[in-house]
Design a protein around this motif. Structure first.
Motif, mmCIF file in Angstrom:
data_model
loop_
_atom_site.group_PDB
_atom_site.id
_atom_site.type_symbol
_atom_site.label_atom_id
_atom_site.label_comp_id
_atom_site.label_asym_id
_atom_site.label_seq_id
_atom_site.Cartn_x
_atom_site.Cartn_y
_atom_site.Cartn_z
ATOM 1 N N GLU A 1 -10.838 27.182 -4.862
ATOM 2 C CA GLU A 1 -9.703 27.449 -3.986
ATOM 3 C C GLU A 1 -8.733 28.390 -4.678
ATOM 4 O OE1 GLU A 1 -8.097 23.610 -3.130
ATOM 5 O OE2 GLU A 1 -9.687 23.120 -1.723
ATOM 6 N N VAL A 2 -8.075 29.222 -3.863
ATOM 7 C CA VAL A 2 -7.094 30.174 -4.355
ATOM 8 C C VAL A 2 -5.815 29.994 -3.556
ATOM 9 C CG1 VAL A 2 -6.562 32.639 -4.619
ATOM 10 C CG2 VAL A 2 -8.910 31.834 -4.917
ATOM 11 N N SER A 3 -4.670 30.076 -4.239
ATOM 12 C CA SER A 3 -3.399 30.075 -3.525
ATOM 13 C C SER A 3 -2.491 31.131 -4.132
ATOM 14 C CB SER A 3 -2.732 28.696 -3.571
ATOM 15 O OG SER A 3 -2.409 28.340 -4.891
ATOM 16 N N VAL A 4 -1.690 31.732 -3.269
ATOM 17 C CA VAL A 4 -0.701 32.722 -3.687
ATOM 18 C C VAL A 4 0.650 32.229 -3.191
ATOM 19 C CG1 VAL A 4 0.067 35.115 -3.494
ATOM 20 C CG2 VAL A 4 -2.380 34.599 -3.612
ATOM 21 N N ASN A 5 1.590 32.065 -4.106
ATOM 22 C CA ASN A 5 2.908 31.519 -3.776
ATOM 23 C C ASN A 5 2.790 30.173 -3.056
ATOM 24 O OD1 ASN A 5 4.321 33.690 -4.906
ATOM 25 N ND2 ASN A 5 4.141 34.867 -3.015
ATOM 26 N N GLY A 6 1.805 29.381 -3.460
ATOM 27 C CA GLY A 6 1.625 28.052 -2.880
ATOM 28 C C GLY A 6 0.907 28.028 -1.546
ATOM 29 N N VAL A 7 0.538 29.179 -1.028
ATOM 30 C CA VAL A 7 -0.143 29.272 0.267
ATOM 31 C C VAL A 7 -1.637 29.462 0.018
ATOM 32 C CG1 VAL A 7 -0.329 30.572 2.428
ATOM 33 C CG2 VAL A 7 1.909 30.275 1.333
ATOM 34 N N PRO A 8 -2.488 28.559 0.557
ATOM 35 C CA PRO A 8 -3.930 28.713 0.361
ATOM 36 C C PRO A 8 -4.443 30.020 0.959
ATOM 37 C CG PRO A 8 -3.408 26.544 1.260
ATOM 38 C CD PRO A 8 -2.149 27.363 1.311
ATOM 39 N N VAL A 9 -5.378 30.645 0.246
ATOM 40 C CA VAL A 9 -6.007 31.886 0.705
ATOM 41 C C VAL A 9 -7.458 31.566 1.015
ATOM 42 C CG1 VAL A 9 -6.654 34.236 0.065
ATOM 43 C CG2 VAL A 9 -4.472 33.289 -0.720
ATOM 44 N N SER A 10 -7.868 31.859 2.227
ATOM 45 C CA SER A 10 -9.245 31.589 2.642
ATOM 46 C C SER A 10 -10.175 32.640 2.046
ATOM 47 C CB SER A 10 -9.341 31.614 4.167
ATOM 48 O OG SER A 10 -10.671 31.414 4.569
ATOM 49 N N MET A 11 -11.227 32.150 1.364
ATOM 50 C CA MET A 11 -12.192 33.058 0.745
ATOM 51 C C MET A 11 -13.591 32.510 0.923
ATOM 52 S SD MET A 11 -10.716 34.242 -2.890
ATOM 53 C CE MET A 11 -9.685 35.665 -2.949
ATOM 54 N N THR A 12 -14.535 33.422 1.052
ATOM 55 C CA THR A 12 -15.929 33.015 1.046
ATOM 56 C C THR A 12 -16.326 32.721 -0.396
ATOM 57 O OG1 THR A 12 -16.792 35.237 0.684
ATOM 58 C CG2 THR A 12 -16.407 34.576 3.002
ATOM 59 N N PRO A 13 -17.425 31.984 -0.602
ATOM 60 C CA PRO A 13 -17.877 31.745 -1.987
ATOM 61 C C PRO A 13 -18.104 33.054 -2.758
ATOM 62 C CG PRO A 13 -19.015 30.271 -0.502
ATOM 63 C CD PRO A 13 -18.224 31.225 0.348
ATOM 64 N N LYS A 14 -18.632 34.064 -2.112
ATOM 65 C CA LYS A 14 -18.880 35.342 -2.767
ATOM 66 C C LYS A 14 -17.553 36.003 -3.182
ATOM 67 C CE LYS A 14 -21.556 38.711 -4.101
ATOM 68 N NZ LYS A 14 -22.440 38.546 -5.223
ATOM 69 N N GLU A 15 -16.554 35.972 -2.308
ATOM 70 C CA GLU A 15 -15.251 36.550 -2.641
ATOM 71 C C GLU A 15 -14.622 35.821 -3.824
ATOM 72 O OE1 GLU A 15 -13.685 38.111 1.708
ATOM 73 O OE2 GLU A 15 -13.483 35.990 1.211
#
Length: 134
Positions: free
Chosen positions: A116-130
């Motif tokens: 999982e990735v978050s920027v400024n506390g907001v989750p960023v949706s990413m595919t496994p490849k991304e």
């Protein structure tokens, strides 16, 4: 993430906080990063990555021979810096037996275990490849 502008601030932060790796500039105000690396190595095995504008072979060799685990020239992209940090953390976690779970870069947080990735506390949706590319 813990940040420090000068070597004495970095040493204080290292004494008070659990740190997974150190990203260290060679040309710091006051004591330089090479001397700070030497001082940290007396008591800690924490991975140290140099990030510096000084990119000559002798600069790199000196940084690595003083205990640096990697030496990154500032012309590197942010993606390369993150990839190198992840590689050093992978190697160090195998040696310690403790897998790295989360990388905190201030506004950017990578949860390696959960992908999982978050920027400024907001989750960023990413595919496994991304996520793998990141």
């Amino acid at each position: 993430m813990v940040g420090a502008y000068k070597a004495d601030q970095a040493l204080e932060a290292l004494s008070r906080n659990r740190v997974d790796c150190i990203l260290l500039d060679v040309m710091m105000p006051g004591q330089n990063g090479l001397d700070l690396c030497r001082q940290v190595r007396r008591t800690k095995d924490t991975p140290i990555l140099f990030l510096s504008a000084r990119g000559g072979d002798m600069d790199k060799i000196r940084g690595l021979s003083l205990g640096g685990d990697d030496y990154i020239v500032k012309s590197a992209t942010p993606e390369e810096v993150v990839a190198r940090i992840k590689a050093v953390l992978r190697r160090s976690s195998k040696n310690e037996g403790n897998p790295v779970i989360e990388l905190d870069f201030g506004r950017l947080v990578l949860d390696i275990t959960a992908h999982e990735v978050s920027v400024n506390g907001v989750p960023v949706s990413m595919t496994p490849k991304e996520f793998d590319i990141l």
